[in-house]
Design a protein around this motif. Structure first.
Motif, PDB file in Angstrom:
ATOM      1  N   TRP A  44      96.487  -5.331  12.471  1.00  0.00           N
ATOM      2  CA  TRP A  44      97.460  -5.709  11.449  1.00  0.00           C
ATOM      3  C   TRP A  44      97.309  -4.861  10.201  1.00  0.00           C
ATOM      4  CZ3 TRP A  44      97.712  -7.296   6.418  1.00  0.00           C
ATOM      5  CH2 TRP A  44      98.948  -7.800   5.993  1.00  0.00           C
ATOM      6  N   ARG A  45      96.071  -4.660   9.743  1.00  0.00           N
ATOM      7  CA  ARG A  45      95.899  -3.909   8.495  1.00  0.00           C
ATOM      8  C   ARG A  45      96.334  -2.451   8.659  1.00  0.00           C
ATOM      9  NH1 ARG A  45      90.542  -4.902  10.118  1.00  0.00           N
ATOM     10  NH2 ARG A  45      89.307  -3.035  10.628  1.00  0.00           N
ATOM     11  N   ASP A  46      96.139  -1.884   9.861  1.00  0.00           N
ATOM     12  CA  ASP A  46      96.592  -0.512  10.097  1.00  0.00           C
ATOM     13  C   ASP A  46      98.120  -0.447  10.120  1.00  0.00           C
ATOM     14  OD1 ASP A  46      93.971   0.368  10.251  1.00  0.00           O
ATOM     15  OD2 ASP A  46      93.869   0.067  12.423  1.00  0.00           O
ATOM     16  N   ALA A  84     100.102  -2.526   8.605  1.00  0.00           N
ATOM     17  CA  ALA A  84     100.584  -2.766   7.245  1.00  0.00           C
ATOM     18  C   ALA A  84     100.531  -1.493   6.416  1.00  0.00           C
ATOM     19  CB  ALA A  84      99.752  -3.866   6.588  1.00  0.00           C
ATOM     20  N   ARG A  85      99.429  -0.752   6.545  1.00  0.00           N
ATOM     21  CA  ARG A  85      99.326   0.512   5.813  1.00  0.00           C
ATOM     22  C   ARG A  85     100.372   1.512   6.286  1.00  0.00           C
ATOM     23  NH1 ARG A  85      92.811   0.971   6.678  1.00  0.00           N
ATOM     24  NH2 ARG A  85      92.167  -0.592   5.128  1.00  0.00           N
ATOM     25  N   LEU A  86     100.568   1.582   7.599  1.00  0.00           N
ATOM     26  CA  LEU A  86     101.582   2.491   8.122  1.00  0.00           C
ATOM     27  C   LEU A  86     102.981   2.085   7.658  1.00  0.00           C
ATOM     28  CD1 LEU A  86     100.532   3.261  11.805  1.00  0.00           C
ATOM     29  CD2 LEU A  86     100.874   4.902   9.953  1.00  0.00           C
ATOM     30  N   SER A 125     103.475  -9.919  11.560  1.00  0.00           N
ATOM     31  CA  SER A 125     104.051  -9.255  10.384  1.00  0.00           C
ATOM     32  C   SER A 125     105.205 -10.042   9.783  1.00  0.00           C
ATOM     33  CB  SER A 125     104.508  -7.843  10.757  1.00  0.00           C
ATOM     34  OG  SER A 125     105.457  -7.888  11.819  1.00  0.00           O
ATOM     35  N   ASN A 140     106.963   7.744   2.718  1.00  0.00           N
ATOM     36  CA  ASN A 140     106.922   9.108   3.230  1.00  0.00           C
ATOM     37  C   ASN A 140     108.237   9.559   3.854  1.00  0.00           C
ATOM     38  OD1 ASN A 140     105.332  11.517   3.808  1.00  0.00           O
ATOM     39  ND2 ASN A 140     105.473  10.913   5.956  1.00  0.00           N
ATOM     40  N   TRP A 179     109.595  -3.693   4.168  1.00  0.00           N
ATOM     41  CA  TRP A 179     108.301  -3.572   4.843  1.00  0.00           C
ATOM     42  C   TRP A 179     108.291  -4.390   6.125  1.00  0.00           C
ATOM     43  CZ3 TRP A 179     104.689  -7.507   5.695  1.00  0.00           C
ATOM     44  CH2 TRP A 179     103.435  -7.097   6.158  1.00  0.00           C
ATOM     45  N   ILE A 212     103.821   0.630   4.829  1.00  0.00           N
ATOM     46  CA  ILE A 212     103.994   1.064   3.442  1.00  0.00           C
ATOM     47  C   ILE A 212     104.089   2.590   3.368  1.00  0.00           C
ATOM     48  CG2 ILE A 212     102.909   1.118   1.169  1.00  0.00           C
ATOM     49  CD1 ILE A 212     101.637  -1.599   1.902  1.00  0.00           C
ATOM     50  N   TYR A 213     103.199   3.259   4.103  1.00  0.00           N
ATOM     51  CA  TYR A 213     103.168   4.723   4.063  1.00  0.00           C
ATOM     52  C   TYR A 213     104.493   5.324   4.527  1.00  0.00           C
ATOM     53  CZ  TYR A 213     102.061   9.477   5.559  1.00  0.00           C
ATOM     54  OH  TYR A 213     102.083  10.833   5.745  1.00  0.00           O
ATOM     55  N   THR A 214     105.025   4.810   5.625  1.00  0.00           N
ATOM     56  CA  THR A 214     106.256   5.384   6.157  1.00  0.00           C
ATOM     57  C   THR A 214     107.470   5.047   5.288  1.00  0.00           C
ATOM     58  OG1 THR A 214     106.486   3.478   7.655  1.00  0.00           O
ATOM     59  CG2 THR A 214     105.446   5.483   8.539  1.00  0.00           C
TER      60      THR A 214
END
Length: 235
Positions: free
Chosen positions: A156-158, A160-162, A100, A169, A141, A164-166
Protein backbone atom coordinates in the motif's frame (compact mmCIF):
# COMPACT_ATOMS: atom_id res chain seq x y z
CA UNK A 1 -23.52 -22.81 -53.05
CA UNK A 2 -22.32 -21.07 -49.89
CA UNK A 3 -21.43 -17.38 -49.84
CA UNK A 4 -18.12 -15.89 -48.78
CA UNK A 5 -17.05 -16.37 -45.19
CA UNK A 6 -17.66 -13.33 -42.97
CA UNK A 7 -14.65 -11.11 -42.42
CA UNK A 8 -13.88 -11.37 -38.72
CA UNK A 9 -11.58 -8.36 -38.95
CA UNK A 10 -13.98 -6.21 -40.94
CA UNK A 11 -15.28 -2.86 -39.68
CA UNK A 12 -18.77 -4.18 -38.94
CA UNK A 13 -17.39 -7.08 -36.91
CA UNK A 14 -15.08 -4.78 -34.97
CA UNK A 15 -17.90 -2.32 -34.32
CA UNK A 16 -20.21 -5.08 -33.10
CA UNK A 17 -17.46 -6.43 -30.84
CA UNK A 18 -16.85 -2.97 -29.38
CA UNK A 19 -20.56 -2.40 -28.74
CA UNK A 20 -20.77 -5.81 -27.07
CA UNK A 21 -17.85 -4.86 -24.80
CA UNK A 22 -19.45 -1.56 -23.78
CA UNK A 23 -22.77 -3.24 -23.00
CA UNK A 24 -21.26 -6.08 -20.97
CA UNK A 25 -18.89 -3.85 -18.97
CA UNK A 26 -21.77 -1.47 -18.27
CA UNK A 27 -24.06 -4.24 -17.04
CA UNK A 28 -21.38 -5.78 -14.82
CA UNK A 29 -20.33 -2.41 -13.38
CA UNK A 30 -23.94 -1.49 -12.61
CA UNK A 31 -24.69 -4.88 -11.06
CA UNK A 32 -21.68 -4.61 -8.78
CA UNK A 33 -22.46 -1.08 -7.63
CA UNK A 34 -26.28 -1.27 -7.64
CA UNK A 35 -26.74 -2.06 -3.91
CA UNK A 36 -24.91 1.09 -2.92
CA UNK A 37 -26.70 3.30 -5.45
CA UNK A 38 -30.10 1.91 -4.48
CA UNK A 39 -29.35 2.61 -0.80
CA UNK A 40 -28.22 6.14 -1.68
CA UNK A 41 -31.60 6.85 -3.32
CA UNK A 42 -33.25 6.65 0.12
CA UNK A 43 -30.83 9.09 1.77
CA UNK A 44 -31.72 12.74 2.24
CA UNK A 45 -29.36 15.17 0.51
CA UNK A 46 -27.85 16.43 3.71
CA UNK A 47 -24.25 16.74 4.87
CA UNK A 48 -25.05 14.62 7.91
CA UNK A 49 -25.50 11.66 5.55
CA UNK A 50 -22.03 11.96 3.99
CA UNK A 51 -20.73 8.87 5.85
CA UNK A 52 -23.67 6.85 4.51
CA UNK A 53 -23.08 8.13 0.97
CA UNK A 54 -19.44 7.10 1.32
CA UNK A 55 -20.50 3.65 2.50
CA UNK A 56 -22.78 3.34 -0.53
CA UNK A 57 -19.86 4.30 -2.77
CA UNK A 58 -17.53 1.56 -1.50
CA UNK A 59 -18.36 -0.89 -4.35
CA UNK A 60 -17.46 1.77 -6.92
CA UNK A 61 -13.75 1.25 -6.24
CA UNK A 62 -13.47 -2.49 -7.02
CA UNK A 63 -15.96 -2.18 -9.89
CA UNK A 64 -13.97 0.61 -11.51
CA UNK A 65 -10.67 -1.22 -11.05
CA UNK A 66 -12.20 -4.32 -12.69
CA UNK A 67 -13.50 -2.23 -15.59
CA UNK A 68 -10.08 -0.61 -16.05
CA UNK A 69 -8.46 -4.05 -16.12
CA UNK A 70 -10.94 -5.23 -18.76
CA UNK A 71 -10.47 -2.13 -20.90
CA UNK A 72 -6.69 -2.44 -20.73
CA UNK A 73 -7.04 -5.94 -22.17
CA UNK A 74 -9.48 -4.64 -24.80
CA UNK A 75 -7.04 -1.94 -25.90
CA UNK A 76 -4.24 -4.49 -26.30
CA UNK A 77 -5.91 -7.67 -27.52
CA UNK A 78 -9.64 -7.20 -28.29
CA UNK A 79 -10.39 -10.32 -26.27
CA UNK A 80 -13.86 -11.63 -27.21
CA UNK A 81 -14.90 -12.22 -23.58
CA UNK A 82 -15.43 -8.95 -21.64
CA UNK A 83 -17.23 -10.74 -18.79
CA UNK A 84 -14.23 -13.02 -18.26
CA UNK A 85 -11.80 -10.10 -18.22
CA UNK A 86 -14.00 -8.04 -15.92
CA UNK A 87 -14.29 -10.97 -13.52
CA UNK A 88 -10.57 -11.61 -13.70
CA UNK A 89 -9.83 -7.98 -12.94
CA UNK A 90 -12.23 -8.05 -10.00
CA UNK A 91 -10.69 -11.22 -8.62
CA UNK A 92 -7.14 -9.94 -8.89
CA UNK A 93 -7.65 -6.33 -7.85
CA UNK A 94 -10.59 -6.01 -5.45
CA UNK A 95 -8.48 -6.10 -2.26
CA UNK A 96 -5.94 -3.55 -3.52
CA UNK A 97 -8.77 -1.37 -4.80
CA UNK A 98 -10.51 -1.37 -1.41
CA UNK A 99 -7.26 -0.63 0.43
CA UNK A 100 -6.93 2.60 -1.52
CA UNK A 101 -10.57 3.52 -2.13
CA UNK A 102 -11.89 3.20 1.44
CA UNK A 103 -9.26 5.50 3.07
CA UNK A 104 -9.88 8.03 0.30
CA UNK A 105 -13.63 7.93 1.00
CA UNK A 106 -12.97 8.47 4.70
CA UNK A 107 -10.76 11.47 3.94
CA UNK A 108 -13.39 12.88 1.56
CA UNK A 109 -16.09 12.52 4.23
CA UNK A 110 -13.97 14.44 6.74
CA UNK A 111 -13.13 17.18 4.25
CA UNK A 112 -16.70 17.36 2.94
CA UNK A 113 -18.10 17.64 6.46
CA UNK A 114 -15.68 20.42 7.29
CA UNK A 115 -16.68 22.35 4.17
CA UNK A 116 -20.41 21.76 4.70
CA UNK A 117 -20.28 23.04 8.28
CA UNK A 118 -17.63 25.70 7.70
CA UNK A 119 -20.01 28.50 8.70
CA UNK A 120 -21.03 26.85 11.96
CA UNK A 121 -17.41 26.03 12.76
CA UNK A 122 -16.24 29.54 11.94
CA UNK A 123 -13.69 28.44 9.34
CA UNK A 124 -12.14 31.20 7.28
CA UNK A 125 -12.65 31.23 3.50
CA UNK A 126 -9.00 30.36 2.72
CA UNK A 127 -9.22 27.32 5.00
CA UNK A 128 -12.42 26.19 3.26
CA UNK A 129 -10.80 26.66 -0.15
CA UNK A 130 -7.76 24.68 0.98
CA UNK A 131 -9.99 21.80 2.07
CA UNK A 132 -11.81 21.84 -1.26
CA UNK A 133 -8.46 21.64 -3.07
CA UNK A 134 -7.35 18.82 -0.78
CA UNK A 135 -10.58 16.99 -1.57
CA UNK A 136 -9.91 17.24 -5.30
CA UNK A 137 -6.33 15.99 -4.80
CA UNK A 138 -7.55 13.06 -2.68
CA UNK A 139 -10.09 12.12 -5.36
CA UNK A 140 -7.46 12.28 -8.11
CA UNK A 141 -5.09 10.19 -5.99
CA UNK A 142 -7.84 7.64 -5.31
CA UNK A 143 -8.64 7.25 -9.02
CA UNK A 144 -4.95 6.87 -9.85
CA UNK A 145 -4.67 4.23 -7.11
CA UNK A 146 -7.58 2.34 -8.67
CA UNK A 147 -5.79 2.42 -12.00
CA UNK A 148 -2.64 1.05 -10.36
CA UNK A 149 -4.67 -1.61 -8.52
CA UNK A 150 -6.21 -2.69 -11.82
CA UNK A 151 -2.81 -3.78 -13.18
CA UNK A 152 -0.39 -4.21 -10.27
CA UNK A 153 -0.29 -5.45 -6.70
CA UNK A 154 2.06 -3.18 -4.78
CA UNK A 155 2.38 -2.76 -1.05
CA UNK A 156 0.00 0.00 0.00
CA UNK A 157 2.69 2.51 0.92
CA UNK A 158 4.51 1.89 -2.38
CA UNK A 159 1.29 2.30 -4.34
CA UNK A 160 0.47 5.48 -2.41
CA UNK A 161 3.86 6.97 -3.24
CA UNK A 162 3.51 5.97 -6.88
CA UNK A 163 0.05 7.50 -6.97
CA UNK A 164 1.35 10.85 -5.75
CA UNK A 165 4.50 10.66 -7.88
CA UNK A 166 2.65 9.91 -11.10
CA UNK A 167 0.09 12.66 -10.48
CA UNK A 168 2.95 15.15 -10.36
CA UNK A 169 5.22 13.51 -12.91
CA UNK A 170 2.60 13.10 -15.66
CA UNK A 171 0.69 16.41 -15.55
CA UNK A 172 -1.02 15.96 -18.93
CA UNK A 173 -2.43 12.59 -17.87
CA UNK A 174 -3.52 14.12 -14.57
CA UNK A 175 -5.20 16.94 -16.49
CA UNK A 176 -7.01 14.34 -18.57
CA UNK A 177 -8.28 12.72 -15.37
CA UNK A 178 -9.42 16.11 -14.07
CA UNK A 179 -11.35 16.63 -17.32
CA UNK A 180 -13.12 13.30 -16.92
CA UNK A 181 -14.06 14.04 -13.31
CA UNK A 182 -15.38 17.47 -14.34
CA UNK A 183 -17.40 15.77 -17.08
CA UNK A 184 -18.88 13.31 -14.56
CA UNK A 185 -19.77 16.10 -12.16
CA UNK A 186 -21.21 18.19 -14.99
CA UNK A 187 -23.36 15.34 -16.24
CA UNK A 188 -24.71 14.73 -12.74
CA UNK A 189 -25.53 18.41 -12.21
CA UNK A 190 -26.89 19.29 -15.66
CA UNK A 191 -28.88 16.08 -16.18
CA UNK A 192 -29.47 13.79 -13.22
CA UNK A 193 -27.40 11.53 -10.99
CA UNK A 194 -28.07 8.32 -12.91
CA UNK A 195 -26.55 9.56 -16.19
CA UNK A 196 -22.89 8.99 -15.14
CA UNK A 197 -23.90 5.53 -13.91
CA UNK A 198 -25.53 4.71 -17.26
CA UNK A 199 -22.37 5.90 -19.02
CA UNK A 200 -19.98 4.07 -16.68
CA UNK A 201 -18.57 1.81 -19.40
CA UNK A 202 -17.85 4.79 -21.68
CA UNK A 203 -16.30 6.83 -18.85
CA UNK A 204 -14.12 3.96 -17.62
CA UNK A 205 -13.03 3.28 -21.20
CA UNK A 206 -11.77 6.84 -21.60
CA UNK A 207 -10.22 6.68 -18.15
CA UNK A 208 -8.37 3.51 -19.17
CA UNK A 209 -7.09 5.18 -22.32
CA UNK A 210 -6.00 8.18 -20.29
CA UNK A 211 -4.20 6.05 -17.69
CA UNK A 212 -2.44 3.74 -20.14
CA UNK A 213 0.72 5.89 -20.46
CA UNK A 214 1.12 5.97 -16.68
CA UNK A 215 0.60 2.23 -16.30
CA UNK A 216 3.03 1.49 -19.12
CA UNK A 217 5.59 3.79 -17.49
CA UNK A 218 5.12 2.12 -14.09
CA UNK A 219 5.45 -1.30 -15.74
CA UNK A 220 8.70 -0.29 -17.40
CA UNK A 221 10.31 1.56 -14.50
CA UNK A 222 9.04 -0.02 -11.30
CA UNK A 223 8.07 -3.62 -12.07
CA UNK A 224 10.81 -6.23 -12.31
CA UNK A 225 10.67 -8.29 -15.50
CA UNK A 226 9.51 -11.87 -15.12
CA UNK A 227 12.41 -14.32 -14.84
CA UNK A 228 12.91 -16.59 -17.86
CA UNK A 229 11.44 -20.04 -17.61
CA UNK A 230 13.68 -23.08 -17.48
CA UNK A 231 12.66 -24.06 -21.00
CA UNK A 232 13.87 -20.74 -22.39
CA UNK A 233 17.26 -20.70 -20.70
CA UNK A 234 20.39 -22.03 -22.29
CA UNK A 235 21.61 -25.23 -20.59
Amino acid sequence: MSGPAPDRNGPLTRAASAIYWFVVVEVLWVLLTAPGFVAALFLARDASNLPLYALAAVPVGPATAAALFAWRVFLRERDPSPAHQFGRGLRLGWADALRSWVPALVALVVLGTNVAYAGAAGLAAPVVLLQVVLGVVVLLWAVRMLALASSFSFRWRDAARLGIYTLLNRPLVTLGMVSLLVLVAGLAVVTFDAVPVLLASVLTYFLARNENPVLDDVQRRFVAPSPPTSSSTTP
